[in-house]
Enzyme design. Structure first.
Site, PDB file in Angstrom:
ATOM      1  N   GLY A  17       0.820  -1.201   0.000  1.00 35.87           N
ATOM      2  CA  GLY A  17       0.000   0.000   0.000  1.00 35.87           C
ATOM      3  C   GLY A  17       0.856   1.253   0.000  1.00 35.87           C
ATOM      4  O   GLY A  17       0.463   2.297   0.525  1.00 35.87           O
ATOM      5  N   ALA A  18       2.038   1.157  -0.616  1.00 38.14           N
ATOM      6  CA  ALA A  18       3.029   2.230  -0.528  1.00 38.14           C
ATOM      7  C   ALA A  18       2.743   3.398  -1.457  1.00 38.14           C
ATOM      8  O   ALA A  18       3.504   4.361  -1.473  1.00 38.14           O
ATOM      9  CB  ALA A  18       4.425   1.674  -0.816  1.00 38.14           C
ATOM     10  N   SER A  19       1.669   3.322  -2.220  1.00 38.82           N
ATOM     11  CA  SER A  19       1.393   4.384  -3.187  1.00 38.82           C
ATOM     12  C   SER A  19       0.660   5.578  -2.587  1.00 38.82           C
ATOM     13  O   SER A  19       0.529   6.614  -3.240  1.00 38.82           O
ATOM     14  CB  SER A  19       0.594   3.824  -4.372  1.00 38.82           C
ATOM     15  OG  SER A  19      -0.598   3.212  -3.930  1.00 38.82           O
ATOM     16  N   SER A 140      -6.825  -1.425  13.268  1.00 38.69           N
ATOM     17  CA  SER A 140      -7.637  -0.248  13.559  1.00 38.69           C
ATOM     18  C   SER A 140      -8.210  -0.368  14.962  1.00 38.69           C
ATOM     19  O   SER A 140      -8.341  -1.481  15.496  1.00 38.69           O
ATOM     20  CB  SER A 140      -8.777  -0.129  12.544  1.00 38.69           C
ATOM     21  OG  SER A 140      -9.683   0.898  12.903  1.00 38.69           O
ATOM     22  N   TYR A 154     -16.231  -2.789   8.275  1.00 30.96           N
ATOM     23  CA  TYR A 154     -14.812  -2.442   8.357  1.00 30.96           C
ATOM     24  C   TYR A 154     -14.211  -2.937   9.673  1.00 30.96           C
ATOM     25  O   TYR A 154     -13.152  -3.572   9.697  1.00 30.96           O
ATOM     26  CB  TYR A 154     -14.651  -0.928   8.242  1.00 30.96           C
ATOM     27  CG  TYR A 154     -13.260  -0.421   8.512  1.00 30.96           C
ATOM     28  CD1 TYR A 154     -12.265  -0.497   7.537  1.00 30.96           C
ATOM     29  CD2 TYR A 154     -12.934   0.149   9.748  1.00 30.96           C
ATOM     30  CE1 TYR A 154     -10.980  -0.024   7.792  1.00 30.96           C
ATOM     31  CE2 TYR A 154     -11.660   0.623  10.001  1.00 30.96           C
ATOM     32  CZ  TYR A 154     -10.684   0.538   9.024  1.00 30.96           C
ATOM     33  OH  TYR A 154      -9.417   0.997   9.269  1.00 30.96           O
TER      34      TYR A 154
END
Length: 248
Positions: A17-19, A140, A154
């Site tokens: 998820g480095a973008s 989370s 979620y």
């Protein structure tokens, strides 16, 4: 010899998820502290933008869709031996449970639970995680410390991820591989500015945090650096809450 226990000098670290968001901030922070970073994400253009902000050239830059099993297998096969991994890729939704169809649950669990768990499983099985490696899962406070209306799908996916983290920490300890999670409160990333919640609602919600603001991606990235570093060498199976005091 580096006497700074928080340094990542000489370590090779994967960041998914480095973008954007937390993943991007984590990749940058790891690079600044000396890590050889392997970055992966779905969007090649945004991933390249992250690479442009790294302190040094990445160890590898790999475009991959983590909900696609074949792409995950290919990603793992191409990985160098790792000293750490921060699994940041994720998604969110706000939807009352009465509208939470099986399809909606499956969509959320595919991204937030099955994708990181499968990647972690394969990295361990294929021995890509070296002795003493550290895996950090971005979970989370939703589903574990906070139960806000509309957050059930979620929260359930993140609670499941947090649970697996603890089992993995127990099982992977035989190879001295540590597994921990970070449980953020609301973090100001592009994910929360998609129109599901208005900007006015976000500003009002931020007032409920004792420290008076939402988190920034760097707040979470700094915690990930700690869990990757030798400073946390006796920490495993822990869910680190970083929420500006919201859960109290």
């Amino acid at each position: 010899m580096n006497n700074n226990p928080f340094s990542l000098e000489g370590k090779t670290v994967l960041v998914t998820g480095a973008s954007s968001g937390i993943g991007q901030a984590t990749a940058i922070a790891c690079s600044c502290l000396g890590a050889n970073v392997v970055v992966t994400g779905r969007n090649a253009e945004r991933l390249q933008a992250t690479v442009g902000q790294l302190q040094k050239q990445p160890a590898a830059q790999i475009e991959a869709e983590l909900t696609n099993y074949d792409e995950v297998e290919n990603l793992v096969a191409s990985l160098p031996p790792l000293d750490g991994a921060v699994l940041c890729a994720g998604n969110s939704t706000t939807l009352p449970l009465q509208f939470g169809t099986r399809e909606k649950f499956d969509e959320m669990f595919d991204v937030n639970f099955f994708a990181p768990v499968e990647l972690m499983r394969l990295m361990y099985k294929k021995k890509k995680l070296q002795k003493g490696a550290s895996v950090v899962l971005i979970a989370s406070i939703g589903g574990t410390h906070s139960f806000m209306p509309g957050n059930g799908i979620y929260g359930a996916s993140k609670a499941a991820l947090n649970s697996v983290m603890k089992y993995a920490a127990r099982e992977y300890a035989s190879r001295k591989v540590r597994v921990n999670s970070i449980c953020p409160g609301m973090v100001d990333t592009p994910l929360i500015h998609r129109g599901t919640i208005t900007e006015e609602q976000l500003a009002e919600d931020a007032k409920r945090y004792p420290l008076g603001r939402y988190g920034q991606p760097e707040d979470i990235a700094n915690a990930a650096v700690y869990l990757l570093s030798d400073a946390s060498s006796w920490v495993t199976g822990h869910d680190l809450v970083i929420d500006g005091g919201f859960s109290i």
